[in-house]
Structures are given as structure tokens and as C-alpha cells.
Motif scaffolding. Structure first.
Motif, PDB file in Angstrom:
ATOM      1  N   SER A   1      13.226 -33.025  68.827  1.00 55.98           N
ATOM      2  CA  SER A   1      12.643 -33.983  67.912  1.00 55.98           C
ATOM      3  C   SER A   1      11.309 -34.479  68.466  1.00 55.98           C
ATOM      4  N   GLY A   2      10.308 -34.505  67.610  1.00 52.81           N
ATOM      5  CA  GLY A   2       8.990 -34.968  68.019  1.00 52.81           C
ATOM      6  C   GLY A   2       8.018 -33.860  68.356  1.00 52.81           C
ATOM      7  N   THR A   3       8.515 -32.663  68.530  1.00 54.13           N
ATOM      8  CA  THR A   3       7.632 -31.537  68.832  1.00 54.13           C
ATOM      9  C   THR A   3       7.194 -30.845  67.543  1.00 54.13           C
ATOM     10  N   SER A   4       6.243 -29.932  67.687  1.00 54.29           N
ATOM     11  CA  SER A   4       5.730 -29.199  66.528  1.00 54.29           C
ATOM     12  C   SER A   4       6.148 -27.740  66.612  1.00 54.29           C
ATOM     13  N   VAL A   5       6.311 -27.150  65.466  1.00 51.81           N
ATOM     14  CA  VAL A   5       6.743 -25.754  65.385  1.00 51.81           C
ATOM     15  C   VAL A   5       5.828 -25.005  64.422  1.00 51.81           C
ATOM     16  N   LYS A   6       5.401 -23.819  64.814  1.00 47.38           N
ATOM     17  CA  LYS A   6       4.558 -23.003  63.945  1.00 47.38           C
ATOM     18  C   LYS A   6       5.330 -21.784  63.469  1.00 47.38           C
ATOM     19  N   ILE A   7       5.256 -21.543  62.188  1.00 47.19           N
ATOM     20  CA  ILE A   7       5.887 -20.375  61.580  1.00 47.19           C
ATOM     21  C   ILE A   7       4.786 -19.484  61.015  1.00 47.19           C
ATOM     22  N   GLU A   8       4.874 -18.186  61.301  1.00 46.91           N
ATOM     23  CA  GLU A   8       3.840 -17.252  60.841  1.00 46.91           C
ATOM     24  C   GLU A   8       4.377 -16.334  59.759  1.00 46.91           C
ATOM     25  N   CYS A   9       3.490 -15.985  58.858  1.00 51.06           N
ATOM     26  CA  CYS A   9       3.841 -15.090  57.776  1.00 51.06           C
ATOM     27  C   CYS A   9       2.692 -14.098  57.601  1.00 51.06           C
ATOM     28  N   ARG A  10       2.989 -12.817  57.733  1.00 49.84           N
ATOM     29  CA  ARG A  10       1.962 -11.785  57.621  1.00 49.84           C
ATOM     30  C   ARG A  10       2.301 -10.783  56.534  1.00 49.84           C
ATOM     31  N   SER A  11       1.303 -10.433  55.745  1.00 47.16           N
ATOM     32  CA  SER A  11       1.467  -9.327  54.805  1.00 47.16           C
ATOM     33  C   SER A  11       1.025  -8.066  55.533  1.00 47.16           C
TER      34      SER A  11
ATOM     35  N   THR B   1      -4.252 -11.742  55.469  1.00 46.47           N
ATOM     36  CA  THR B   1      -2.964 -11.191  55.877  1.00 46.47           C
ATOM     37  C   THR B   1      -2.108 -12.170  56.662  1.00 46.47           C
ATOM     38  N   LEU B   2      -2.599 -13.378  56.875  1.00 46.63           N
ATOM     39  CA  LEU B   2      -1.847 -14.310  57.708  1.00 46.63           C
ATOM     40  C   LEU B   2      -1.897 -15.732  57.159  1.00 46.63           C
ATOM     41  N   SER B   3      -0.720 -16.328  57.074  1.00 46.13           N
ATOM     42  CA  SER B   3      -0.624 -17.744  56.758  1.00 46.13           C
ATOM     43  C   SER B   3       0.357 -18.373  57.741  1.00 46.13           C
ATOM     44  N   THR B   4       0.081 -19.596  58.126  1.00 43.36           N
ATOM     45  CA  THR B   4       0.985 -20.285  59.043  1.00 43.36           C
ATOM     46  C   THR B   4       1.377 -21.636  58.473  1.00 43.36           C
ATOM     47  N   LEU B   5       2.607 -22.011  58.793  1.00 43.00           N
ATOM     48  CA  LEU B   5       3.134 -23.334  58.445  1.00 43.00           C
ATOM     49  C   LEU B   5       3.497 -24.006  59.752  1.00 43.00           C
ATOM     50  N   THR B   6       2.903 -25.154  60.009  1.00 43.77           N
ATOM     51  CA  THR B   6       3.231 -25.917  61.212  1.00 43.77           C
ATOM     52  C   THR B   6       3.942 -27.189  60.807  1.00 43.77           C
ATOM     53  N   VAL B   7       5.149 -27.342  61.320  1.00 42.95           N
ATOM     54  CA  VAL B   7       5.908 -28.566  61.091  1.00 42.95           C
ATOM     55  C   VAL B   7       5.584 -29.487  62.258  1.00 42.95           C
TER      56      VAL B   7
END
Lengths: 110, 116
Positions: free
Chosen positions: B15-25, B75-81
Motif C-alpha cells: 500500500s502506498g507504492t506505485s505500479v506500472k502496467i504495460e500494454c503493447r500492440s 505500439t505502447l501504452s502504460t497505466l500507472t496506479v
């Protein structure tokens, strides 16, 4: 957000039986899509429909784009155990994001 | 066919940290990327839409400062929580579309985020 009305919510069927599920919308769509989602996975496209009245098959799967453009159905013939999963309908108009149904959870009893 | 690669498939963070998720075509240019969130036994709910090189458009109720979306290339999108909390635990799925060719709505395999 907006959702489609998808039914039934769940189905328990015997292996070999045929399955039918459908979606309705209050809005007109120009594309209907049917996806299957296995646990812990993203949805996988089964069938895409682009024209009102279109009837398209993919193996044992058949889907139709309703004439009114507000509904679609998916049929699965001769179900097998690997058909188990959640099936989602989705609709879109042009470049808008997909609107999803709530899903139909299919269980197949061998 | 069109393939979208998403990773990580699972992540556990404090809890309190950040997470990055990557999505590539992988084999097409994703002019538009969509990010969804899915709670157990529920449907996919759209969080945001991003077009390459533009700011993302967020759905009502989705905090743009908490869910940072970057779509810097085709080709790349990222979602950072950011500053994740247990209530952010969910299944996050991306979807990519090539509007120019009408290649549409291919989904990644999803990321199961657990915040402890």
C-alpha cells in the motif's frame, strides 16, 4: 457506464447441448462483438458483426446482428467442456469505446 | 491476427507504492488504447481512452491523478496506479485498436493487481 442487457446471466448445460445467449441495447450500434473470457485472462474475440442482419459462423459458433441494430445473439452448437467460460457481448458505434454486456457464465456438465 | 501483449500478468505491491502496467500492440499500430477494470464476477468497466500522442480521456469517477495513462507511441501504452491502496486491487485489462485499418478491440491478457 452504459451496459448492454445480456441474458441469461448463467447457464448449466449438458455436454452436446446447444446454447443460445443474446444481448439487447437501447442504442443503435454499427458493430457487435462476442468475446469469451477464461478465468484470469483477457477477453478473446469470437465473432465480429458489422452489418445489420449479418449472420456469421466460426466453427460451432454462430452469431447474428439484429435487423434493428439493437440486438445480437450467439449460438453454440454441440457444446463441449472447453466451452466453459464467460461470454460477453459488446457493441460500438464508429470509434466509440466498446460497451459490454454483463456476461453469460457457461458451465458444461460432462 | 492482431496481438496485444500486456504485462505483468500478476503483481503484488505494498500500500502506498506505485505500479506500472504495460500494454503493447505487437503486429499493428494502436492508434487508440482502452484501459478497463474488472472486479470478480463482473463485466469490464472502461476507465479511460487514450489516443497516441494525446492526453487520455477518463470516464466519470476515475481519478486521472491516480491512474496515469501514457500513450507515447503507436505500439505502447502504460497505466500507472499511483499510491495504490487495497481497494485498487482488481483485474486491469487493456485493449488496442488500429482505427486506420479498422483492426479493432484486441485485448491484452490482463494484470491481476493485489495491494497489501
Amino acid at each position: 457506464g452504459q451496459q448492454l442487457n445480456q441474458s441469461p446471466q448463467s447457464m448449466f448445460i449438458q455436454e452436446g447441448e446447444d446454447v443460445s445467449m443474446n444481448c439487447t441495447s437501447s442504442s443503435i450500434f454499427n458493430t457487435w462483438l462476442w468475446y469469451k473470457q477464461d478465468p484470469g485472462e483477457g477477453p478473446v474475440l469470437l465473432i465480429a458483426l458489422y452489418k445489420a442482419g449479418e449472420l456469421t459462423s466460426n466453427g460451432r459458433l454462430t452469431a447474428q446482428f439484429g435487423i434493428t441494430r439493437k440486438d445480437s445473439f450467439l449460438n453454440i452448437s454441440a457444446s463441449i467442456p472447453s466451452d466453459v467460460g464467460i461470454y460477453f457481448c459488446a457493441g460500438t458505434s464508429g470509434n466509440t469505446p466498446l460497451v459490454f454486456g454483463k456476461g453469460t457464465r457457461l458451465s458444461v456438465i460432462a | 491476427g492482431a496481438v496485444v501483449s500486456q504485462h505483468p500478468s500478476r503483481v503484488i505491491c505494498k500500500s502506498g507504492t506505485s505500479v506500472k502496467i504495460e500494454c503493447r500492440s505487437l503486429d499493428f499500430q494502436a492508434t487508440t488504447m482502452f484501459w478497463y477494470r474488472q472486479f470478480p464476477k463482473q463485466s469490464l468497466m472502461l476507465m479511460a481512452t487514450s489516443n497516441e500522442g494525446s492526453k487520455a480521456t477518463y470516464e466519470q469517477g476515475v481519478e486521472k491523478d491516480k491512474f496515469l495513462i501514457n500513450h507515447a507511441s503507436l505500439t505502447l501504452s502504460t497505466l500507472t496506479v499511483t499510491s495504490a491502496h487495497p481497494e485498487d486491487s482488481s483485474f486491469y485489462i487493456c485493449s488496442a485498436r488500429d482505427g486506420a485499418r479498422g483492426v479493432g478491440y484486441t485485448f491484452g491478457s490482463g494484470t491481476r493487481l493485489t495491494v497489501v
